[in-house]
Motif scaffolding. Sequence first.
Motif, short mmCIF file in Angstrom:
data_model
loop_
_atom_site.label_atom_id
_atom_site.label_comp_id
_atom_site.label_asym_id
_atom_site.label_seq_id
_atom_site.Cartn_x
_atom_site.Cartn_y
_atom_site.Cartn_z
N LEU A 1 -19.59 43.44 15.91
CA LEU A 1 -18.26 42.82 15.86
C LEU A 1 -18.33 41.31 16.12
CD1 LEU A 1 -16.18 45.53 17.76
CD2 LEU A 1 -16.17 45.04 15.31
N SER A 2 -19.37 40.85 16.79
CA SER A 2 -19.54 39.41 17.01
C SER A 2 -19.58 38.67 15.67
CB SER A 2 -20.83 39.12 17.78
OG SER A 2 -20.75 39.59 19.10
N ALA A 3 -20.21 39.29 14.68
CA ALA A 3 -20.30 38.66 13.37
C ALA A 3 -18.90 38.43 12.79
CB ALA A 3 -21.13 39.53 12.43
N ALA A 4 -18.00 39.39 12.99
CA ALA A 4 -16.62 39.24 12.49
C ALA A 4 -15.93 38.07 13.19
CB ALA A 4 -15.85 40.54 12.71
N MET A 5 -16.18 37.92 14.50
CA MET A 5 -15.58 36.81 15.25
C MET A 5 -16.08 35.47 14.73
SD MET A 5 -15.78 35.96 19.34
CE MET A 5 -17.50 35.42 19.23
N ALA B 1 -8.32 38.25 19.26
CA ALA B 1 -8.28 39.70 19.46
C ALA B 1 -9.69 40.29 19.50
CB ALA B 1 -7.46 40.36 18.35
N ILE B 2 -10.53 39.88 18.55
CA ILE B 2 -11.91 40.38 18.51
C ILE B 2 -12.67 39.95 19.75
CG2 ILE B 2 -14.11 40.29 17.25
CD1 ILE B 2 -12.48 39.94 14.68
N ALA B 3 -12.43 38.70 20.20
CA ALA B 3 -13.12 38.17 21.38
C ALA B 3 -12.85 39.01 22.62
CB ALA B 3 -12.72 36.71 21.62
N GLN B 4 -11.60 39.43 22.81
CA GLN B 4 -11.26 40.21 24.00
C GLN B 4 -11.87 41.61 23.96
OE1 GLN B 4 -7.21 39.65 25.71
NE2 GLN B 4 -6.81 38.36 23.95
N ILE B 5 -11.97 42.19 22.76
CA ILE B 5 -12.62 43.49 22.63
C ILE B 5 -14.12 43.36 22.95
CG2 ILE B 5 -13.26 45.32 21.00
CD1 ILE B 5 -10.61 44.74 19.55
N LEU B 6 -14.73 42.31 22.42
CA LEU B 6 -16.15 42.06 22.66
C LEU B 6 -16.44 41.91 24.15
CD1 LEU B 6 -17.08 39.49 19.86
CD2 LEU B 6 -17.63 41.91 19.95
N PHE C 1 -10.45 33.85 30.67
CA PHE C 1 -11.83 34.32 30.82
C PHE C 1 -12.17 35.34 29.73
CE2 PHE C 1 -14.53 37.79 32.34
CZ PHE C 1 -15.69 37.12 32.70
N ALA C 2 -11.24 36.28 29.48
CA ALA C 2 -11.48 37.33 28.50
C ALA C 2 -11.68 36.77 27.09
CB ALA C 2 -10.34 38.33 28.50
#
Length: 414
Positions: free
Chosen positions: A106-110, A343-348, A200-201
């Motif tokens: 998922l980091s790639a998507a971010m 949104a992706i960052a907080q899930i990661l 932070f998240a």
Amino acid sequence: PKEELDEVLQEKFGAFHGVFRPTILTIIGVMLYLREGWLVGHAGLAGAILIILTCYLITGATALSISSITTNIRMGSGGVFSIVSQSLGLEIGGAVGIPLYLAQGLSAAMYIHGFLEGWLFIFPEHEAYKYLILCSIFAVAFGLNLISTKFAFKVQMLVMFLIIGALFSMFSGLTVEGRTLQHPQLWGSFSEGHSYWTLFAVFFPAATGIMVGSSMSGSLTNARKSIPVGTMAAWGVSLLVYITIAIFYSYIATPAELVESTTIGIKRARWPEMVQVGLLASCFMATVSSLAAAPRVLQALASHSLVPKSETLAKTQNHEPRKAMYFTGLMVFVAMILGDLNAIAQILTMFFLLTYFTINLVLLIEQSLEMISFRPAFSIPRIVPVIGSLACLFAIVIISPMVGLIAIAFIIGL
């Protein structure tokens, strides 16, 4: 066996090319250019540095734990999965390896969304074509990995020089003649919806690139030596860079300007074009690095029959995990289309915190048992994994108790 002979004959990477370079290029990426100024605007200079240090406290303790464990075992492919499974068994290894795989994928998507923001800053008239841009960047990065991981890693050297130029241009913006520097606001307002832990998240994924090098363990000449040296060097250099750039942001614009425009760092640099190129290059190479690392974790999991369709996903072609690459590409594509950067960052953040918690816990258990077989060449005090594991657990609970409980239940369920 022929497979082992082929692996020995395959050209592999050392500490700098295989660990430090992909790690530092993943860490110094989208968050530095597009979210650190936003962070300083909301939290103030002192608040931002405190958040950065909190992030790096967790990743630093984890990096030290990884470095200690890897000097005690013979590393296989799969990085952290290899570490945990050899220490506590395949069941625990798989429970950690699967969230790690999801986080790295998922980091790639971010990073692709970060590239999009940078692109739209240069070409705002392309807003209507944003999905076409997303798909194009994904196709190029994914295709580069399919052609050759070795070739992708060679391109990283050029990207490193571009990033150094971008950072130099940003900090040189403080010395532009006639420019009025701001008086830094030490502590921000932390407005509603932007509390310390919310900030932070969002920002924590900035420091999570420390896992990229260890995930390439199967492609390293000497993983036991390369991972500790490359990981700790990348951690220290990136921490210095983030604190330095936070100071730049606090002087170059007012808090209101920093919050309003996520690209203010580009606008106020001495040579904005250099920063634009650095942003796009770093986001692209971070995407490539994530797309290279995640399939190797999945292939390692599949080789031990820990995921569905293991027989298919474990196959390699020319020493590359092609099937795992295709599956990872599909996952990244779906996340890229459905999500956005914040949104992706907080899930990661949740997935990485769980992974880091487990790594520190593994080292703490091995140190506590005082087994004669545990004799790492790189020893660290027991307080390090204690601080690392407690900090991760505290952050998980504070950020979102409900999501944290669901994430922990997910790990236990696996």
